[in-house]
Write a protein that holds these residues in place. Structure first.
Motif, PDB file in Angstrom:
ATOM      1  N   UNK A 198      -4.757  -4.360 -14.024  1.00 52.85           N
ATOM      2  CA  UNK A 198      -3.833  -3.481 -14.728  1.00 52.85           C
ATOM      3  C   UNK A 198      -3.516  -2.244 -13.880  1.00 52.85           C
ATOM      4  N   UNK A 199      -4.538  -1.671 -13.262  1.00 55.66           N
ATOM      5  CA  UNK A 199      -4.318  -0.497 -12.422  1.00 55.66           C
ATOM      6  C   UNK A 199      -3.481  -0.835 -11.192  1.00 55.66           C
ATOM      7  N   UNK A 200      -3.756  -1.998 -10.578  1.00 61.80           N
ATOM      8  CA  UNK A 200      -2.980  -2.403  -9.402  1.00 61.80           C
ATOM      9  C   UNK A 200      -1.523  -2.621  -9.756  1.00 61.80           C
ATOM     10  N   UNK A 201      -1.279  -3.271 -10.896  1.00 64.87           N
ATOM     11  CA  UNK A 201       0.105  -3.510 -11.322  1.00 64.87           C
ATOM     12  C   UNK A 201       0.827  -2.195 -11.571  1.00 64.87           C
ATOM     13  N   UNK A 202       0.117  -1.232 -12.142  1.00 63.43           N
ATOM     14  CA  UNK A 202       0.737   0.072 -12.393  1.00 63.43           C
ATOM     15  C   UNK A 202       1.064   0.791 -11.083  1.00 63.43           C
ATOM     16  N   UNK A 203       0.140   0.744 -10.125  1.00 67.23           N
ATOM     17  CA  UNK A 203       0.371   1.390  -8.838  1.00 67.23           C
ATOM     18  C   UNK A 203       1.555   0.732  -8.121  1.00 67.23           C
ATOM     19  N   UNK A 204       1.616  -0.594  -8.142  1.00 69.52           N
ATOM     20  CA  UNK A 204       2.740  -1.278  -7.496  1.00 69.52           C
ATOM     21  C   UNK A 204       4.060  -0.916  -8.178  1.00 69.52           C
ATOM     22  N   UNK A 205       4.025  -0.817  -9.478  1.00 70.17           N
ATOM     23  CA  UNK A 205       5.251  -0.483 -10.232  1.00 70.17           C
ATOM     24  C   UNK A 205       5.684   0.957  -9.963  1.00 70.17           C
ATOM     25  N   UNK A 206       4.725   1.870  -9.875  1.00 74.54           N
ATOM     26  CA  UNK A 206       5.066   3.281  -9.718  1.00 74.54           C
ATOM     27  C   UNK A 206       5.295   3.676  -8.262  1.00 74.54           C
ATOM     28  N   UNK A 207       4.526   3.107  -7.345  1.00 72.72           N
ATOM     29  CA  UNK A 207       4.618   3.506  -5.937  1.00 72.72           C
ATOM     30  C   UNK A 207       5.484   2.564  -5.100  1.00 72.72           C
ATOM     31  N   UNK A 208       5.728   1.370  -5.614  1.00 77.73           N
ATOM     32  CA  UNK A 208       6.548   0.421  -4.874  1.00 77.73           C
ATOM     33  C   UNK A 208       7.929   0.934  -4.506  1.00 77.73           C
ATOM     34  N   UNK A 257      -4.916   2.582  -1.808  1.00 75.78           N
ATOM     35  CA  UNK A 257      -5.131   3.482  -0.681  1.00 75.78           C
ATOM     36  C   UNK A 257      -4.470   2.887   0.556  1.00 75.78           C
ATOM     37  N   UNK A 258      -3.432   3.540   1.074  1.00 72.18           N
ATOM     38  CA  UNK A 258      -2.713   2.993   2.227  1.00 72.18           C
ATOM     39  C   UNK A 258      -3.469   3.171   3.532  1.00 72.18           C
ATOM     40  N   UNK A 259      -4.663   3.779   3.489  1.00 70.37           N
ATOM     41  CA  UNK A 259      -5.499   3.860   4.683  1.00 70.37           C
ATOM     42  C   UNK A 259      -6.713   2.938   4.593  1.00 70.37           C
ATOM     43  N   UNK A 260      -6.760   2.089   3.590  1.00 71.69           N
ATOM     44  CA  UNK A 260      -7.860   1.131   3.466  1.00 71.69           C
ATOM     45  C   UNK A 260      -8.255   0.921   2.019  1.00 71.69           C
TER      46      UNK A 260
END
Length: 467
Positions: free
Chosen positions: A11-21, A65-68
């Motif tokens: 759920x958190x990953x989907x939210x991050x992809x939706x908001x930061x994508x 995290x785009x650095x790892x």
């Protein structure tokens, strides 16, 4: 299979992809025909396979995290190896045996099921170096019955199940079937800091027994990551990414090496390794994995390099790294040749027939350039950042600007007769003489195109349509 932690992570990953994508999508250096993360971090290719009608590529993925960050398995599929559909994360660090990262591994397809073998990373609390103590590197198996959701997940082997004399670093299982048995290779680091590959065998894909260890007579790096053992036209090759090999100006130019040994004999018993060959002489190529598609072997690599001194400015947009294009592996005279899969030709747009003229520019953002050099010296600039030069037996790839710290790499090769360059918005992949020499790099230009400084011959250049 589902649990509360898994549901929360998805759920958190989907939210991050939706908001930061959307922010990642605005990056002018976003690629057009390479696999890249929706947002966050991407590294090793995992679980490469064809399942039903679809090709599946998983990848090490840090969505937060785009650095790892803590690794998951990102996931995409394709019918043609060109147009990719991104799917929800399939593997999350949601069990005690993988809680600190779902690390690299492979896929094996049988009886309509996808068997995903991977390393579960655990870092125990306490005063540890996480090399000799404190780390659990567990061999794990997840099973999918539809290629998109997980039906079950279990731990197969722990540190205590590996041979004696090893550090806590045993990882990256690759599995296949041969002569009625299942085989697995894993990379390892010994207590004497020697890199090696462990061979396991199984009757049922679940219970595994160590049957051989492969290494070199002299220490060649302290850890062999991401092993891949395969046969091409009767010759076996062991592909590994050794860490700890001393850098040199012309052979091991990157912080970590990546390549293959020809293997002679039976990998299950008496065998020897030939001379190590580097797969790619550029800046950005590591941890490649391959799979069989009918009779052809297809390989993806991570277009990146761990612990490199150079960077990627895409982090300003919240994402980092990509895969190489898929390549078909063939062999000639005991060496591997890498060439882009022919399916990529479907992206060819307008064809430009070029008579090489120094000083004349072709303005194009993404392209496939095929150049017959006639074995003569040449120099060309790709976009406004990458310079490719050959003379006196040395092919030089330099990034005088727009390289974010990348400088120069060289490859020794006889007079090249043919050159193929695949250029995307922020990547350049060079294939010389049918894949005998390859050089890959990321770059970050402010304008796009190709221009010869010197050279003769004829070239064909296709615009590449967005996949």
């Amino acid at each position: 299979m589902s649990n509360a932690l898994q549901r929360d992570l998805l759920r958190m990953a989907a939210r991050v992809e939706r908001e930061d994508g959307p922010k990642a999508a605005q990056d002018p250096h976003r690629l057009t025909f390479h696999i890249q993360p929706p947002t966050g971090w991407l590294n090793d290719p995992n679980g490469l396979c064809k399942y039903g009608e679809d090709y599946h590529v998983f990848f090490q993925y840090g969505p937060f995290d785009c650095t790892g960050g803590v690794k998951h398995w990102g996931h995409c599929k394709s019918r043609d190896l060109v147009h990719w559909e991104y799917l929800p994360i399939l593997l999350c660090p949601d069990q005690p045996y993988d809680i600190h990262g779902v690390y690299s591994g492979s896929a094996y397809i049988e009886d309509g099921k996808m068997y995903l073998y991977y390393t579960g990373n655990v870092k125990h609390e306490g005063d540890h170096d996480y090399i000799r103590t404190g780390r659990g590197h567990n061999t794990c198996l997840a099973i999918s019955e539809d290629g998109e959701t997980m039906a079950s997940k279990q731990c197969l082997m722990e540190n205590k199940d590996y041979p004696a004399g090893l550090t806590c670093h045993v990882r990256d299982p690759k599995v296949w079937k041969m002569d009625g048995k299942y085989y697995m290779v894993q990379g390892a680091r010994t207590l004497e800091d020697r890199g090696e590959v462990l061979i396991f065998q199984s009757e049922d894909k679940i219970h595994w027994t160590h049957c051989n260890t492969i290494t070199t007579p002299e220490i060649f790096g302290y850890m062999w990551e991401c092993p891949d053992l395969f046969e091409i036209d009767g010759q076996w090759f062991l592909c590994v990414s050794p860490q700890g090999v001393a850098q040199t100006d012309d052979r091991f130019q990157n912080v970590y090496a990546c390549g293959y040994f020809p293997l002679y004999g039976d990998f299950r018993g008496d065998c020897t390794l030939g001379e190590f060959q580097t797969l790619d002489k550029g800046f950005d190529f590591y941890a490649p994995q391959s799979f069989l598609d009918g009779t052809r072997r297809i390989q993806f690599g991570w277009m990146g390099m761990p612990d490199a001194e150079y960077t990627n400015p895409t982090t300003a947009y919240g994402w980092q790294h990509c895969m190489t294009v898929p390549c078909v592996l063939t062999a000639k005279d005991g060496k591997i040749l890498r060439n882009p899969v022919p399916e990529l030709n479907a992206l060819h747009g307008t064809l430009r027939q070029l008579s090489v003229t120094p000083g004349v520019s072709e303005s194009v953002k993404t392209f496939d350039l095929q150049y017959q050099t006639a074995g003569q010296p040449f120099e060309l600039t790709i976009h406004d950042s990458v310079r490719l030069n050959w003379q006196d037996g040395v092919l030089t790839l330099s990034v005088p600007q727009g390289g974010a710290g990348r400088t120069t790499r060289v490859a020794h090769c006889a007079a090249p007769m043919s050159l193929r360059i695949l250029a995307d918005t922020s990547s350049v992949e060079v294939f010389v003489d049918g894949g005998a020499t390859c050089m890959s790099t990321r770059c970050y230009p402010t304008s796009w195109g190709v221009r010869w400084t010197s050279g003769t011959g004829d070239a064909q250049l296709w615009d590449m349509k967005q996949s």
